[in-house]
Structure formats: structure tokens, C-alpha cells
Design a protein around this motif. Sequence first.
Motif, PDB file in Angstrom:
ATOM      1  N   GLY A 130       0.299   4.549  -2.290  1.00 55.90           N
ATOM      2  CA  GLY A 130      -0.267   5.748  -1.745  1.00 55.90           C
ATOM      3  C   GLY A 130       0.525   6.554  -0.603  1.00 55.90           C
ATOM      4  O   GLY A 130       0.065   7.487  -0.140  1.00 55.90           O
ATOM      5  N   ALA A 142      -3.356   0.292   5.733  1.00 58.61           N
ATOM      6  CA  ALA A 142      -3.306  -1.111   5.264  1.00 58.61           C
ATOM      7  C   ALA A 142      -2.768  -2.029   6.568  1.00 58.61           C
ATOM      8  O   ALA A 142      -3.384  -3.098   6.893  1.00 58.61           O
ATOM      9  N   TRP A 200       0.477   7.220   4.770  1.00 61.19           N
ATOM     10  CA  TRP A 200      -0.717   6.843   5.322  1.00 61.19           C
ATOM     11  C   TRP A 200      -1.639   5.467   5.029  1.00 61.19           C
ATOM     12  O   TRP A 200      -2.083   4.818   5.367  1.00 61.19           O
ATOM     13  N   TRP A 201      -1.383   5.158   3.553  1.00 61.85           N
ATOM     14  CA  TRP A 201      -1.945   4.230   2.931  1.00 61.85           C
ATOM     15  C   TRP A 201      -1.213   2.807   3.534  1.00 61.85           C
ATOM     16  O   TRP A 201      -1.993   1.838   4.031  1.00 61.85           O
ATOM     17  N   ALA A 229       0.762  -1.070  -0.107  1.00 65.19           N
ATOM     18  CA  ALA A 229      -0.046  -0.054  -0.007  1.00 65.19           C
ATOM     19  C   ALA A 229       0.846   1.166  -0.065  1.00 65.19           C
ATOM     20  O   ALA A 229       0.530   2.165  -0.590  1.00 65.19           O
TER      21      ALA A 229
END
Length: 379
Positions: A158, A166, A161-162, A154
Motif C-alpha cells: 500500500g 505497520a 503510509w501503509w 506493508a
Amino acid sequence: MSSAAAGTTAAAESTAAMASSSAVVEQRLYVLSGFDPRGAAPLHRLLKQVFPLGARPRQEGWLSRWPLEPAGAAAELAGEELVCLHWDDIARRHWPRQPLALLVDGWDLYKWYLGSGGFPQVARLAPGAAFTGLYPVLVVVLLAALAGAAAWLAGGIGGVWWALAAAGVVLVLGWQLAERLAVGWLFRTLRFTHRLAEERVPELPQRLRVWADQIVALEQRCPAAELELVGHSCGSFVAVMLAAELRRRPEAAALVQRLSLLTLGHNIPHLALLPAARPFRADLAQLLEQPRLPWRDWSSADDWLCFAGVNPLAVVGLADGAGNYPEQLLLPLANRRGIPAGLQGFWGRLSQQFQLHFDYWQWLPRAGSGSCCGSARLG
């Protein structure tokens, strides 16, 4: 009023109520479930499959006398009574719900298990029990690896933060799955055993004294011709502790002469092997004193949550000269009741370990017979 004072008052009232009973009982079974925060209802349901139990009466103090229905199969069990010994409140008090609390306690527990030789000792006695002891660690490592992989994938899409989102999703879903698979229950049981060895469960020795008071009162007013103390899983080592407490009491001498001990699917080595468990090893030694309390131990090689065929006295070097004590029986899977078809393979057995572990209660009607159909006697 404090909870301790309330518990003492309830126990005193219960003792007085039991002493006022005058029913005639030929055999009385005192039953101890394993480490279970759910209360007595699950045990009552299990025993109701075997005994003609009526509605579960209101708990009096820390004992409940469970009457049998007066009709049907009860005619074959005339004069028999079951008494449930409650300690589910102690289980709830030592049942942390937060994953972080479990991880912190896990460090202390597995420092002995993996770093100080605990795992090899258990593996030599019972490979299945050693694996189940390691099971929570393997699940945590797997979840950490999956969360790391999810965060890496992830994050490449992104950003940070992604990646955090995740990893969080994987950990939350993994925790929920682990709870459904009883991984948390297994770890909490091991954690409780470790805390008990280190005398961080003061409620249990107090409960043992209350139980002993109530049992003495009940047997003085309404003596049963035969008494059997039955402990399952973690309840097996609690039963050993209670039997030792009764043996040390002069006022319990008469009932001890009629008392026998039955342990089902025991995991006594998980406690006895811990270096700090000196009081418990003294309890085991107490059972060796003459005249010995009759003690039978039933287990199954198909149950990987117990120490099948392992003499709990031999674990701590007390078996020399003890002969066939306790008398051990191995129950084969093929002759056990209530087991679904298709459990002959490894994965079939693995998927049903918790059902297998609880199936010992199906044999309780034979507890006073001294024999078990289709079993293998050890000794």
C-alpha cells in the motif's frame, strides 16, 4: 510549601514521633526494597508471607514500623520488629514513561557498557547478569528489525503510509509486550544506577541523611538489642551507603555496635564498576574499617539478575586482607521456598527470573541465625 520543605517537615515530625516510643524490641530489621516505584505495598505482601504482619500502618516520614500480630506465630518472634525504609518516591521521580526518553538515556548508558568495556567486565564476574544487562538492547534491536520487516511488507502493498502504519503498530505492540515482560523495568533500573554513579540523583544522599537521623532517634529512645539492615537488589547498594553514613556519625556509634548488614541478590558491581562511582567505592572502603560491621551476602546461581557469589569488595580491589568478608552464602534453587515445579531447565528458570529474584525475602526469619539450611558457604 515546596516538596523538599514538606519532606523535611514530615521527616522531623516522624523523628519526634519515633523518639516518643518506648516499646521493648529484641531485634529490629530495617528493610530496603529494590528500585520499585510501586510503594511499600508489594514488599509488605512479600514479608507477610513469612512474618505475622498486621495491617500496614501509616507511613511516618520516610520510615514505617511494621508491627507483628500478637497471636499465633508471633509468639516465636516476640520482641522482633520490621522497619521499612521508603525510597519509592525517588524511584518514581526517575521512572520515565516515554520510550523516546529511555532510548536517549540508553545511548549514554550503553556507550559505557558496550563501547568502553563494561560488558566484558560484568561477563567475567557473572554471565547471567551480563546477559540481563544486554537484554534491553537485544529487545530494542529485535523490535526495530520486526518493525522494518513489517514496513517493507506493508509498503510493497500500500505504499509509504501503509509502511509507516505497520511499523507503528509493531512498535506499539512490542513496547507493550516489553513492559509486561519487565524489560522496561530492567532498563530503568540500569539507567537509575548509571545516573546515581554520576551524582544525578541528589535525592538519595539527602534521604540517607534523613534515614540516619530517624534511626538514631528511634534507637536512642527505643533501642533494640540487635539491629539488621537488609537490602535487596538495588537496595543492597543503598544499604551499603546507609551503613557507611551511620558509621561516619559519632552519635550513631552505640547503635553501629549492634548493627549488621544483610544483602540479598546484590547487583553492587553494576554501580561499583562505573568510573564515576567514586563516592560509592568510598562507602565500600568505609565498611572495611575496624571494627568491621558484620556483613552477610546471600545470592543464588539460579538468579541471573544478581551477581551470585561475587564478592563486592573484590570487584573494586578491596578484598585483599579482608578474609571472608562479607560472608557469602549461595542458596540453591532446590531448597528455596515458594518456587514452582519445573524450573530445573534453562527455559524454566528464564521464565521465572523475577520470581526467583524476589524469593530471598522468604529466608528473612533466618537472618539472625548466621546459617542457612541447604546453602553453600563461600570464602
